[in-house]
Design a protein around this motif. Structure first.
Motif, short mmCIF file in Angstrom:
data_model
loop_
_atom_site.label_atom_id
_atom_site.label_comp_id
_atom_site.label_asym_id
_atom_site.label_seq_id
_atom_site.Cartn_x
_atom_site.Cartn_y
_atom_site.Cartn_z
N ALA A 44 -0.43 -4.93 -15.28
CA ALA A 44 -1.03 -4.27 -14.11
C ALA A 44 -0.14 -3.10 -13.68
N ASP A 45 -0.76 -2.11 -13.06
CA ASP A 45 -0.01 -0.93 -12.63
C ASP A 45 0.60 -1.09 -11.24
N GLY A 46 0.46 -2.25 -10.64
CA GLY A 46 1.04 -2.49 -9.33
C GLY A 46 0.75 -3.88 -8.83
N LEU A 47 1.20 -4.12 -7.61
CA LEU A 47 1.06 -5.43 -6.99
C LEU A 47 0.36 -5.25 -5.63
N PRO A 48 -0.79 -5.89 -5.42
CA PRO A 48 -1.45 -5.78 -4.11
C PRO A 48 -0.74 -6.66 -3.09
N VAL A 49 -0.75 -6.21 -1.84
CA VAL A 49 -0.17 -6.97 -0.74
C VAL A 49 -1.23 -7.10 0.35
N TYR A 50 -1.38 -8.31 0.87
CA TYR A 50 -2.41 -8.62 1.84
C TYR A 50 -1.82 -9.26 3.10
N GLY A 51 -2.59 -9.27 4.16
CA GLY A 51 -2.18 -9.95 5.39
C GLY A 51 -2.87 -9.37 6.60
N PRO A 52 -2.85 -10.11 7.73
CA PRO A 52 -3.56 -9.69 8.94
C PRO A 52 -2.66 -9.00 9.98
N PHE A 53 -3.30 -8.14 10.78
CA PHE A 53 -2.67 -7.46 11.91
C PHE A 53 -3.57 -7.63 13.13
N LEU A 54 -2.96 -7.60 14.31
CA LEU A 54 -3.71 -7.55 15.55
C LEU A 54 -2.97 -6.63 16.51
N ASN A 55 -3.66 -5.60 16.96
CA ASN A 55 -3.12 -4.63 17.90
C ASN A 55 -3.53 -5.06 19.31
N MET A 100 -5.75 -6.99 5.67
CA MET A 100 -5.68 -6.32 4.36
C MET A 100 -6.21 -7.33 3.34
N ALA A 101 -7.12 -6.89 2.49
CA ALA A 101 -7.77 -7.79 1.54
C ALA A 101 -8.15 -6.99 0.29
N PRO A 102 -8.49 -7.67 -0.82
CA PRO A 102 -8.82 -6.95 -2.05
C PRO A 102 -9.96 -5.96 -1.89
N TRP A 103 -10.92 -6.23 -1.03
CA TRP A 103 -12.11 -5.39 -0.89
C TRP A 103 -11.98 -4.32 0.19
N ARG A 104 -10.80 -4.19 0.80
CA ARG A 104 -10.61 -3.17 1.83
C ARG A 104 -9.18 -2.62 1.71
N PRO A 105 -8.85 -1.56 2.43
CA PRO A 105 -7.51 -0.98 2.29
C PRO A 105 -6.39 -1.99 2.45
N HIS A 106 -5.43 -1.89 1.54
CA HIS A 106 -4.28 -2.78 1.52
C HIS A 106 -3.09 -2.05 0.90
N ILE A 107 -1.95 -2.68 0.93
CA ILE A 107 -0.72 -2.10 0.38
C ILE A 107 -0.70 -2.32 -1.13
N TRP A 108 -0.14 -1.33 -1.84
CA TRP A 108 -0.03 -1.40 -3.30
C TRP A 108 1.42 -1.06 -3.68
N VAL A 109 2.14 -2.02 -4.25
CA VAL A 109 3.54 -1.86 -4.65
C VAL A 109 3.59 -1.45 -6.12
N VAL A 110 4.24 -0.31 -6.39
CA VAL A 110 4.27 0.27 -7.73
C VAL A 110 5.70 0.25 -8.29
N GLY A 111 5.82 -0.11 -9.56
CA GLY A 111 7.10 -0.03 -10.25
C GLY A 111 8.10 -1.07 -9.80
N LEU A 112 7.75 -2.35 -9.91
CA LEU A 112 8.69 -3.41 -9.55
C LEU A 112 9.96 -3.30 -10.40
N LYS A 113 11.11 -3.40 -9.75
CA LYS A 113 12.39 -3.24 -10.44
C LYS A 113 12.91 -4.55 -11.02
N GLU A 114 12.27 -5.66 -10.67
CA GLU A 114 12.61 -6.95 -11.26
C GLU A 114 11.37 -7.82 -11.26
N PRO A 115 11.31 -8.77 -12.17
CA PRO A 115 10.11 -9.61 -12.26
C PRO A 115 10.00 -10.54 -11.05
#
Length: 146
Positions: A44-55, A100-115
């Motif tokens: 994969a070209d990156g790692l998705p990151v998910y989680g909730p926020f409340l303002n 943040m969820a797979p079907w909506r905007p979420h964080i994408w981590v690219v180029g992990l430096k360690e497994p």
């Protein structure tokens, strides 16, 4: 709606059990729920990151960036299928849970430096512009609900 109820709702939207709210954070009026990522997929070209926020404030807060010492860069994606990279960040409107969820905007981590594998964690600093920054631990787990 109480803070706990709203965070539980946001967590349920993201598929996270309410019990994981123990992994939550605060930044002023912003509540950050359990942040997680599935185990990396080989090739994969990156790692998705998910989680909730409340303002809980009166004005929108925008997640404008993120960084991690274990990644070359961190961006945002619109959804898993399109793999469209976003540049404007993620807006969190007052009183509306955002997950943040797979079907909506979420964080994408690219180029992990360690497994990384299930059970590991990844330090991630979330940048909310004028609202400040908050460092969180991203739990690597299969479904975000341990």
């Amino acid at each position: 709606m109480s803070l706990l109820s709203a965070m539980a709702l946001a967590g349920l939207i993201a598929g996270v059990a309410p019990s994981v709210l123990a992994h939550s954070y605060k930044l002023g009026d912003l509540s950050i729920g359990h942040i997680w990522a599935p185990p990396p997929v080989e090739g994969a070209d990156g790692l998705p990151v998910y989680g909730p926020f409340l303002n809980n404030g009166n004005e929108s807060i925008t997640l404008v960036g993120a960084s991690s010492p274990l990644a070359e860069r961190v961006t945002f994606r619109s959804d898993e299928d399109e793999a469209k990279e976003l540049t404007e960040g993620i807006e969190i409107t007052p009183g509306q849970p955002y997950a943040m969820a797979p079907w909506r905007p979420h964080i994408w981590v690219v180029g992990l430096k360690e497994p990384l594998e299930e059970g590991d964690s990844l330090e991630l600093t979330l940048d909310f512009g004028g609202a400040g920054q908050k460092t969180v631990e991203v739990e690597i787990e299969e479904d975000g609900s341990h």
